[in-house]
Write a protein that holds these residues in place. Structure first.
Motif, PDB file in Angstrom:
ATOM      1  N   SER A 169       0.830  -1.188   0.000  1.00  0.00           N
ATOM      2  CA  SER A 169       0.000   0.000   0.000  1.00  0.00           C
ATOM      3  C   SER A 169       0.865   1.239   0.000  1.00  0.00           C
ATOM      4  CB  SER A 169      -0.893   0.017   1.253  1.00  0.00           C
ATOM      5  OG  SER A 169      -0.117   0.304   2.391  1.00  0.00           O
ATOM      6  N   VAL A 227      -5.516   7.863   5.546  1.00  0.00           N
ATOM      7  CA  VAL A 227      -6.879   8.337   5.329  1.00  0.00           C
ATOM      8  C   VAL A 227      -7.224   9.436   6.330  1.00  0.00           C
ATOM      9  CG1 VAL A 227      -8.127   6.656   6.785  1.00  0.00           C
ATOM     10  CG2 VAL A 227      -9.204   7.563   4.719  1.00  0.00           C
ATOM     11  N   THR A 231     -13.369   4.304  -0.743  1.00  0.00           N
ATOM     12  CA  THR A 231     -12.482   3.891  -1.832  1.00  0.00           C
ATOM     13  C   THR A 231     -11.084   3.619  -1.311  1.00  0.00           C
ATOM     14  OG1 THR A 231     -13.771   5.125  -3.463  1.00  0.00           O
ATOM     15  CG2 THR A 231     -11.495   4.575  -4.058  1.00  0.00           C
ATOM     16  N   TYR A 232     -10.640   4.408  -0.341  1.00  0.00           N
ATOM     17  CA  TYR A 232      -9.326   4.160   0.257  1.00  0.00           C
ATOM     18  C   TYR A 232      -9.264   2.742   0.812  1.00  0.00           C
ATOM     19  CZ  TYR A 232      -5.512   4.116   3.584  1.00  0.00           C
ATOM     20  OH  TYR A 232      -4.383   3.749   4.285  1.00  0.00           O
ATOM     21  N   GLU A 261      -9.259   0.017  -1.974  1.00  0.00           N
ATOM     22  CA  GLU A 261      -8.042  -0.064  -2.766  1.00  0.00           C
ATOM     23  C   GLU A 261      -6.808  -0.415  -1.953  1.00  0.00           C
ATOM     24  OE1 GLU A 261      -7.762   3.645  -4.834  1.00  0.00           O
ATOM     25  OE2 GLU A 261      -9.373   3.130  -6.254  1.00  0.00           O
ATOM     26  N   GLU A 262      -6.749   0.020  -0.699  1.00  0.00           N
ATOM     27  CA  GLU A 262      -5.542  -0.184   0.091  1.00  0.00           C
ATOM     28  C   GLU A 262      -5.595  -1.407   0.997  1.00  0.00           C
ATOM     29  OE1 GLU A 262      -2.868   1.484  -0.473  1.00  0.00           O
ATOM     30  OE2 GLU A 262      -3.869   2.828  -1.887  1.00  0.00           O
TER      31      GLU A 262
END
Length: 381
Positions: free
Chosen positions: A33, A88, A328-329, A332-333
């Protein structure tokens, strides 16, 4: 009996509570990440693996940050790993101008601190890695009610019945298996089948992990304590391959050291990110238990506002983490499931509503101490 006394963990050498606090280690910061650095190295030997519940800048004995009073800052107690959530939080600060003073520790330690501090806690927001810890804190009246517009964002399944905590991400329990060692027709339909002779010595477990403990708690809720105890005894008698962390299990399955293991789904993707390959190119693959089996439990990471201290700034953080950008963070991460509509499922995974999950109320997963006792009585701790 005080809340702290009632929730005291089993290890005499520690003051952490909620049972699992004495031994629980949850998910590792995602390798590959944007936050990966030299402290995150989840290779096959996992010698420097960073735990979501063990890593961070604070611990249960560190000084608490000063309370925010609507002054452009907020105080967050985070049971999720710093490397995982700090990016985040930084994005939230960039978006809103609100500074976040974070106290990191494992989820159980943060919950214990909240119970000990009570109404005097400086915390305004509690970010936890499982519903059980949120429920234990909420049961003592320490979390404030969230507004209806927040609760409406998340399916009822993944939020408090009393409206005082809400899920941020979903994580499914799965069986990870080595594709060369286990054929598809061998894959079990239930976790009970893993206690059969055919699986002797082949299954990895991480009994000190909160995710395993939450699964056993769900098994207790679904089938009763007697059935859960029998399953644990049968598992212990079937020569399980015990590892400290889920990431270790997935790495060993991929390397062929273990045939299969009980983990959360996203660890496979962390290993793929670390190796720089698509998940489908690994030797390990995921099996989602069918037909609502307890092995298909979907738990959450979640968040709640802490009592009278909560203000508009704490609510702003909740709103951001449940926004498209925040969700979304995580997709995706960390490869976890989003809680809101409009954000896609992590690549390669079935949609959350396609999973055949057990019918269970996550509000019922707050009795973790008895679970720890049962795991210990079975000889797995």
């Amino acid at each position: 009996m005080t809340p702290i006394t009632r929730l005291v963990g089993l290890a005499a050498s520690t003051t952490l509570v909620l049972g699992l606090a004495a031994c629980s280690v949850e998910e590792e910061a995602p390798a590959g990440s944007a936050t990966e650095d030299a402290t995150v190295d989840e290779t096959a030997d996992d010698t420097t693996e960073t735990s979501d519940d063990a890593a961070g800048t604070g611990d249960a004995s560190s000084p608490a940050p000063a309370a925010a009073e609507g002054d452009g800052t907020l105080v967050l107690y985070s049971g999720r790993n710093e490397e995982l959530v700090q990016p985040v939080l930084d994005a939230f600060t960039d978006e809103t101008g609100i500074e976040v003073e974070v106290r990191y520790g494992d989820t159980a330690a943060m919950a214990a601190q909240l119970l000990e501090e009570g109404d005097n806690s400086p915390a305004e927001v509690f970010l936890a890695q499982d519903a059980g810890a949120l429920g234990a804190v909420a049961r003592e009246g320490l979390l404030g009610e969230l507004p209806a517009e927040t609760l409406d964002l998340v399916p009822d399944t993944y939020e408090s019945a009393q409206g005082d905590w809400v899920g941020l991400t979903g994580r499914s329990r799965v069986l990870v298996y080595n594709k060369e060692a286990v054929s598809e027709d061998e894959l079990p339909g239930t976790v009970a089948e893993l206690n059969e002779p055919a699986w002797t010595g082949r299954v990895g477990i991480a009994p000190t992990n909160a995710s395993f403990q939450s699964f056993v708690t769900a098994l207790r809720v679904l089938e009763g304590d007697d059935a859960a105890a029998q399953w644990l005894d049968g598992l212990a008698a079937n020569d399980p391959q015990v590892r400290e962390r889920n990431g270790m299990i997935v790495a060993d399955v991929d390397a062929g050291a273990i045939d299969a293991g009980l983990v959360n789904h996203y660890y496979l993707y962390e290993l793929a990110d670390e190796q720089g390959v698509p998940a489908e190119d690994l030797n390990a693959a995921l099996h989602f238990f069918p037909a609502g089996d307890a092995g298909a439990l979907v738990n959450i990471s979640g968040i709640g506002l802490v009592g009278e201290q909560a203000d508009a700034e704490g609510q702003a953080l909740v709103d951001y983490l449940l926004s498209e950008a925040g969700q979304t963070y995580f997709v995706e991460e960390t490869h976890e499931y989003p809680m809101i509509e409009g954000v896609g499922t992590p690549a390669g995974l079935p949609a959350l509503d396609e999973l055949e999950t057990p019918e269970i109320d996550l509000n019922d997963l707050d009795d973790l101490q008895r679970t720890i006792e049962m795991i210990t009585e079975a000889g797995l701790l």
